[in-house]
Design an enzyme around this catalytic site. Structure first.
Site, short mmCIF file in Angstrom:
data_model
loop_
_atom_site.label_atom_id
_atom_site.label_comp_id
_atom_site.label_asym_id
_atom_site.label_seq_id
_atom_site.Cartn_x
_atom_site.Cartn_y
_atom_site.Cartn_z
N GLY A 45 0.84 -1.19 0.00
CA GLY A 45 0.00 0.00 0.00
C GLY A 45 0.87 1.24 0.00
O GLY A 45 2.02 1.19 0.46
N GLN A 50 3.14 10.03 0.79
CA GLN A 50 4.44 9.34 0.90
C GLN A 50 5.35 9.64 -0.30
O GLN A 50 6.56 9.41 -0.24
CB GLN A 50 4.26 7.83 1.04
CG GLN A 50 3.63 7.41 2.36
CD GLN A 50 3.46 5.92 2.45
OE1 GLN A 50 2.47 5.37 1.99
NE2 GLN A 50 4.44 5.23 3.02
N CYS A 107 6.20 -0.03 7.27
CA CYS A 107 5.79 1.08 6.42
C CYS A 107 6.94 1.45 5.49
O CYS A 107 8.08 1.50 5.93
CB CYS A 107 5.42 2.27 7.31
SG CYS A 107 4.90 3.72 6.38
N LEU A 108 6.60 1.73 4.24
CA LEU A 108 7.65 2.12 3.28
C LEU A 108 8.32 3.44 3.69
O LEU A 108 9.42 3.72 3.25
CB LEU A 108 7.06 2.23 1.86
CG LEU A 108 6.60 0.91 1.23
CD1 LEU A 108 5.87 1.18 -0.07
CD2 LEU A 108 7.78 -0.03 0.99
N HIS A 149 -4.20 1.55 7.65
CA HIS A 149 -2.83 2.07 7.75
C HIS A 149 -2.63 3.24 6.78
O HIS A 149 -2.11 4.29 7.15
CB HIS A 149 -1.83 0.93 7.44
CG HIS A 149 -0.40 1.35 7.36
ND1 HIS A 149 0.56 0.97 8.28
CD2 HIS A 149 0.27 2.13 6.46
CE1 HIS A 149 1.73 1.50 7.95
NE2 HIS A 149 1.59 2.21 6.84
N GLU A 150 -3.07 3.05 5.53
CA GLU A 150 -2.88 4.10 4.52
C GLU A 150 -3.72 5.34 4.84
O GLU A 150 -3.30 6.47 4.59
CB GLU A 150 -3.22 3.59 3.11
CG GLU A 150 -2.46 2.35 2.65
CD GLU A 150 -0.96 2.42 2.83
OE1 GLU A 150 -0.39 3.52 2.77
OE2 GLU A 150 -0.35 1.36 3.06
N HIS A 153 -2.00 7.80 7.00
CA HIS A 153 -1.05 8.69 6.29
C HIS A 153 -1.74 9.97 5.83
O HIS A 153 -1.14 11.04 5.83
CB HIS A 153 -0.48 7.98 5.06
CG HIS A 153 0.63 7.02 5.36
ND1 HIS A 153 1.83 7.40 5.92
CD2 HIS A 153 0.74 5.68 5.17
CE1 HIS A 153 2.62 6.34 6.05
NE2 HIS A 153 1.98 5.27 5.61
CO CO Z 1 2.84 3.32 5.56
#
Ligand code: CO
Length: 195
Positions: A45, A50, A107-108, A149-150, A153
């Site tokens: 995701g 991000q 998380c990225l 989660h997304e 953000h």
């Molecule tokens: Co993340």
């Protein structure tokens, strides 16, 4: 085009993203670039913020992929199986959430760190697609976790804000002191998933 992913403690990640009002070619191109970036980084995701764009848009693909120790075919719930992925989710709102579940989230934007986070188990989501149409979906399983989660953000929140103060501070100070460790190469033994 692969985009650069911002990493904690980049202050841009703390911005609250704005509603998307124009469903145009530029938005479609951004969603394609975000998907390319997410797949290249082996994530499941990615939120627009991000990659530095403060718009309420997410791309998600939590379906089973043969990239190592992630989610496998048999792990998908009946509700997840009914949903075509990848998903491009714009202006998401959770209409209903029930139950609770936990998952070792990564998380990225905080690569190589993982902690158990509690989320709603099952959600009903309303969102716009790339054409600006209003859609709803009901899901549980990993897909419901990734969506939540997304969506954090979009409000400037990271998974490290949802764990204990002690654990969160440990991760933050480690990053500030040593930066991020080298990423595990693609295809190697890996049971953790970055969202
Ligand atoms: Co993340």
């Amino acid at each position: 085009m692969k985009l650069n992913i911002l990493k904690y403690p980049d202050s841009k990640l703390r911005e609250v993203s704005e509603d998307v009002t124009e469903f145009n070619a530029e938005l479609k191109k951004l969603s394609e670039d975000m998907l390319e970036t997410m797949y290249a980084e082996n994530g499941i995701g990615l939120a627009a913020i991000q990659v530095g764009v403060a718009k309420r848009m997410l791309v998600i693909d939590a379906s089973p992929r043969d990239t190592g120790g992630r989610y496998e075919e048999g792990d998908q719930t009946e509700l997840e199986k009914q949903i075509q992925q990848p998903l491009v989710v714009i202006n998401p709102v959770i209409l209903k959430g029930e139950g609770s579940t936990t998952f070792d989230e990564g998380c990225l934007s905080v690569p190589s760190f993982f902690e158990t986070v509690e989320r709603k188990e099952k959600i009903v989501l309303q969102y716009n697609n790339l054409q600006g149409e209003t859609k709803t979906l009901e899901t549980d399983g990993l897909l419901a976790i990734v969506i939540q989660h997304e969506m954090d953000h979009l409000n400037g929140e990271l998974f490290i804000d949802r764990i204990s103060f002690v654990k969160s501070n440990k991760i933050k100070s480690q990053i500030k002191k040593n930066g991020y460790p080298e990423k595990t190469p693609k295809g190697s033994e890996k049971s953790e998933t970055e969202l």
